[in-house]
Design an enzyme around this catalytic site. Structure first.
Site, PDB file in Angstrom:
ATOM      1  N   GLY A  90       0.824  -1.212   0.000  1.00 18.74           N
ATOM      2  CA  GLY A  90       0.000   0.000   0.000  1.00 18.74           C
ATOM      3  C   GLY A  90       0.851   1.253   0.000  1.00 18.74           C
ATOM      4  O   GLY A  90       2.085   1.208   0.088  1.00 18.74           O
ATOM      5  N   GLY A  92       2.617   3.689   1.490  1.00 18.31           N
ATOM      6  CA  GLY A  92       3.178   3.916   2.813  1.00 18.31           C
ATOM      7  C   GLY A  92       3.680   5.318   3.037  1.00 18.31           C
ATOM      8  O   GLY A  92       3.862   5.744   4.186  1.00 18.31           O
ATOM      9  N   ARG A  93       3.903   6.071   1.960  1.00 18.50           N
ATOM     10  CA  ARG A  93       4.317   7.472   2.103  1.00 18.50           C
ATOM     11  C   ARG A  93       3.737   8.346   0.994  1.00 18.50           C
ATOM     12  O   ARG A  93       4.210   9.448   0.757  1.00 18.50           O
ATOM     13  CB  ARG A  93       5.843   7.584   2.132  1.00 18.50           C
ATOM     14  CG  ARG A  93       6.552   7.002   0.913  1.00 18.50           C
ATOM     15  CD  ARG A  93       8.042   7.248   1.007  1.00 18.50           C
ATOM     16  NE  ARG A  93       8.766   6.582  -0.073  1.00 18.50           N
ATOM     17  CZ  ARG A  93      10.034   6.787  -0.353  1.00 18.50           C
ATOM     18  NH1 ARG A  93      10.724   7.666   0.362  1.00 18.50           N
ATOM     19  NH2 ARG A  93      10.633   6.143  -1.330  1.00 18.50           N
ATOM     20  N   LYS A 113       3.867  12.453  -2.635  1.00 17.14           N
ATOM     21  CA  LYS A 113       4.809  11.428  -2.166  1.00 17.14           C
ATOM     22  C   LYS A 113       5.685  12.055  -1.079  1.00 17.14           C
ATOM     23  O   LYS A 113       6.358  13.056  -1.313  1.00 17.14           O
ATOM     24  CB  LYS A 113       5.677  10.916  -3.309  1.00 17.14           C
ATOM     25  CG  LYS A 113       6.628   9.804  -2.900  1.00 17.14           C
ATOM     26  CD  LYS A 113       7.377   9.252  -4.094  1.00 17.14           C
ATOM     27  CE  LYS A 113       8.324   8.143  -3.687  1.00 17.14           C
ATOM     28  NZ  LYS A 113       9.061   7.598  -4.860  1.00 17.14           N
ATOM     29  N   ASP A 125       8.341   6.380   8.482  1.00 11.61           N
ATOM     30  CA  ASP A 125       7.871   7.713   8.848  1.00 11.61           C
ATOM     31  C   ASP A 125       6.988   8.345   7.774  1.00 11.61           C
ATOM     32  O   ASP A 125       6.446   9.430   7.968  1.00 11.61           O
ATOM     33  CB  ASP A 125       9.050   8.630   9.172  1.00 11.61           C
ATOM     34  CG  ASP A 125      10.022   8.803   8.002  1.00 11.61           C
ATOM     35  OD1 ASP A 125       9.682   8.404   6.867  1.00 11.61           O
ATOM     36  OD2 ASP A 125      11.121   9.340   8.237  1.00 11.61           O
ATOM     37  N   ARG A 176       2.935  14.147  -7.668  1.00 15.24           N
ATOM     38  CA  ARG A 176       2.945  13.310  -8.863  1.00 15.24           C
ATOM     39  C   ARG A 176       1.577  13.345  -9.540  1.00 15.24           C
ATOM     40  O   ARG A 176       0.547  13.432  -8.868  1.00 15.24           O
ATOM     41  CB  ARG A 176       3.301  11.864  -8.510  1.00 15.24           C
ATOM     42  CG  ARG A 176       4.575  11.741  -7.697  1.00 15.24           C
ATOM     43  CD  ARG A 176       5.152  10.347  -7.740  1.00 15.24           C
ATOM     44  NE  ARG A 176       4.348   9.356  -7.029  1.00 15.24           N
ATOM     45  CZ  ARG A 176       4.761   8.106  -6.809  1.00 15.24           C
ATOM     46  NH1 ARG A 176       5.942   7.711  -7.258  1.00 15.24           N
ATOM     47  NH2 ARG A 176       3.989   7.257  -6.150  1.00 15.24           N
ATOM     48  N   ASP A 252       4.239  -4.458  -7.530  1.00 20.69           N
ATOM     49  CA  ASP A 252       3.556  -3.267  -7.019  1.00 20.69           C
ATOM     50  C   ASP A 252       4.085  -1.992  -7.654  1.00 20.69           C
ATOM     51  O   ASP A 252       3.531  -0.908  -7.412  1.00 20.69           O
ATOM     52  CB  ASP A 252       3.664  -3.191  -5.493  1.00 20.69           C
ATOM     53  CG  ASP A 252       5.095  -3.259  -4.999  1.00 20.69           C
ATOM     54  OD1 ASP A 252       5.701  -4.334  -5.102  1.00 20.69           O
ATOM     55  OD2 ASP A 252       5.613  -2.239  -4.513  1.00 20.69           O
ATOM     56  N   ASN A 253       5.120  -2.090  -8.466  1.00 19.88           N
ATOM     57  CA  ASN A 253       5.649  -0.940  -9.185  1.00 19.88           C
ATOM     58  C   ASN A 253       5.329  -1.005 -10.680  1.00 19.88           C
ATOM     59  O   ASN A 253       5.957  -0.311 -11.477  1.00 19.88           O
ATOM     60  CB  ASN A 253       7.169  -0.827  -9.007  1.00 19.88           C
ATOM     61  CG  ASN A 253       7.559  -0.454  -7.595  1.00 19.88           C
ATOM     62  OD1 ASN A 253       6.754   0.099  -6.846  1.00 19.88           O
ATOM     63  ND2 ASN A 253       8.781  -0.766  -7.206  1.00 19.88           N
TER      64      ASN A 253
END
Length: 488
Positions: A90, A92-93, A113, A125, A176, A252-253
């Site tokens: 997912g 995450g940042r 992002k 983080d 993005r 996932d990319n």
């Protein structure tokens, strides 16, 4: 031109059931400031430069305030990372702010992002650092200028808030843009949970929104697979032809639209090396340059697997069976164009032998291809600028005779051919050392002029730009020590 706060949002992804995402607001950063922006990307939203520099806009693109119509969320997905399945990943940042409809009716999703922690941060983080943000900004826009499908980068917003990686660094956020950030892993998460209806619902959403022409086909899910495989084959051909190495080709990319997605430890070839590994974290070389087409094929099989519950194994397999041929044809067509030759089977040995010579002599790929545009096909021509790139001059001379004969056989005119070749062989690419200089100046001196200079340069990669010729030179010796990894 529109005002930023008056943008019209549609937010199609946010209308899906919440099984696909978690609603979460960005975490504010103190004292944000604009580092750089892309006028070309701004134009996609019907905005001009005066809007991006306003304090109110910067606050929004720092994640400090949302505009009316935004619906912030982090998407859920899974993925195969370096060949191993991870059941929940997912954003995450990254946080999706919403989808803007421009005057042309195009939908562009805005994603921050580095916007802070989400339910998918897995202890991280949720922040991005300035160095990686600069690399992503520059490469996203450079790839677009090269004609390669990609997500876009609107801007970088910085903050002096410290972020800790190997050392203390400066926080930054990249805005993005993409028609969609749906990826192969968006389907995988539900397949491995044995949740069939969410797969069907997501496939229907993707078809209706991005592939509407497939909706009335007899097998729309099979046609979706076939189209994604075709687009991915074309994308791989473009990567290989320009010498681009992604570095982290996890499922996932991989974009469901065939876009270059998620710029981390990427790299462009300097000296031609088929086994080039741009990612210092890729100790096994899974994502080496010459492995990319096969890795993409493997990833497509994983996507096909997720749609088997909606089809059958046989139908899904048939839908992606043409990938090897599609990639091969697309790659040979692009390489033949780079050499100024027809894309016929008889030319393939000549093209492949040239690449083998480049590898054996450690010749800079981009410089060779650009100088080849000025090749003199006369029988006794020396072609010294090209010849001087090779240690084994005799081997080059032998190849050059074959190449000259092929050009003459085709009735090729050197002047016309050269002009055509210069339109497909870039003079300027985002070499690692160029990005590194821009990063150091930004981090050490808060000087962003080199980022802007590179952005302008790479927006016209095929132009001569004689005033910038130094940017087309071979990398300096110190550039060999640059390492990029999954944390870059």
């Amino acid at each position: 031109m529109a005002k930023f706060e008056s943008l019209t949002f549609d937010n199609g992804f946010a209308r899906l059931p919440e099984a696909y995402f978690s609603r979460v607001c960005p975490t504010p950063v103190p004292d944000p400031y604009l580092v750089c922006y892309s006028p070309e990307a701004l134009a996609l939203l019907d905005l001009d430069a005066s809007e991006i520099t306003r304090p109110e806009t910067i606050q929004t693109l720092a994640g400090n305030q949302l505009l009316p119509g935004m619906d912030a969320l982090a998407a859920l997905y899974a993925g195969h990372q370096f060949g191993h399945f991870v059941p929940q990943l997912g954003d995450g940042r990254a946080i999706l702010l919403g989808e803007v409809k421009n005057a042309a009716g195009e939908g562009w999703e805005l994603q921050l992002k580095g916007a802070g922690r989400t339910p998918y941060s897995r202890g991280g983080d949720g922040r991005a650092v300035l160095r990686s943000s600069i690399r992503e900004f520059l490469c996203s826009e450079a790839m677009h200028a090269l004609g390669i499908p990609t997500t876009r980068a609107l801007c970088i917003v910085g903050s002096d808030r410290p972020v800790y990686r190997e050392d203390e660094e400066t926080a930054a956020l990249v805005t993005r843009l993409a028609p969609s950030f749906v990826r192969f892993g968006s389907f995988e998460v539900f397949y491995y949970r044995n949740q069939i209806e969410p797969i069907r619902h997501l496939a229907d959403y993707v078809i209706a929104r991005y592939y509407p022409e497939l909706a009335t086909r007899a097998e729309p899910y099979a046609e979706l697979l076939r189209e994604v495989a075709r687009r991915t084959a074309e994308l791989m051909a473009q990567w290989q032809a320009v010498g681009f190495s992604h570095g982290v080709m996890n499922t996932d990319n991989m974009s469901i639209l065939g876009l270059t997605l998620d710029y981390g430890p990427f790299g462009f070839l300097d000296a031609f090396d088929p086994g080039y590994i741009c990612n210092h974290s890729d100790t096994g070389g899974r994502y080496a340059f010459d492995q990319q087409p096969d890795v993409a094929a493997w990833n497509i099989t994983k996507l096909a697997q997720t749609l088997v519950p909606l089809l059958s194994v046989e139908t899904a397999s048939a839908a992606i069976a043409d990938y090897p041929q599609q990639f091969g044809q697309a790659y040979i067509a692009r390489m033949a164009a780079k050499f100024g030759l027809p894309a016929s089977g008889e030319m393939v040995p000549l093209l492949m032998d040239a690449l083998q010579l480049l590898a054996q002599n450690h010749v800079d790929y981009t410089i060779f291809m650009r100088r080849l545009c000025d090749f003199d096909s006369a029988t006794e021509a020396v072609n010294a600028p090209l010849r001087d790139l090779f240690l084994d001059r005799a081997a080059f001379d032998a190849w050059a005779l074959r190449y000259a004969a092929a050009l003459r056989q085709q009735g090729s005119d050197d002047t016309t051919r050269g002009q055509t070749m210069r339109a497909v062989n870039p003079k300027y690419i985002l070499r690692n050392h160029l990005a590194e200089v821009a990063i150091r100046r930004a981090a050490d001196e808060r000087d962003y002029s080199e980022i802007n200079r590179l952005h302008r340069l790479l927006a016209r990669p095929f132009d001569e730009q004689p005033e910038n010729a130094a940017y087309a030179a071979e990398p300096p010796d110190w550039a060999r020590k640059i390492e990029v990894s999954c944390s870059s």
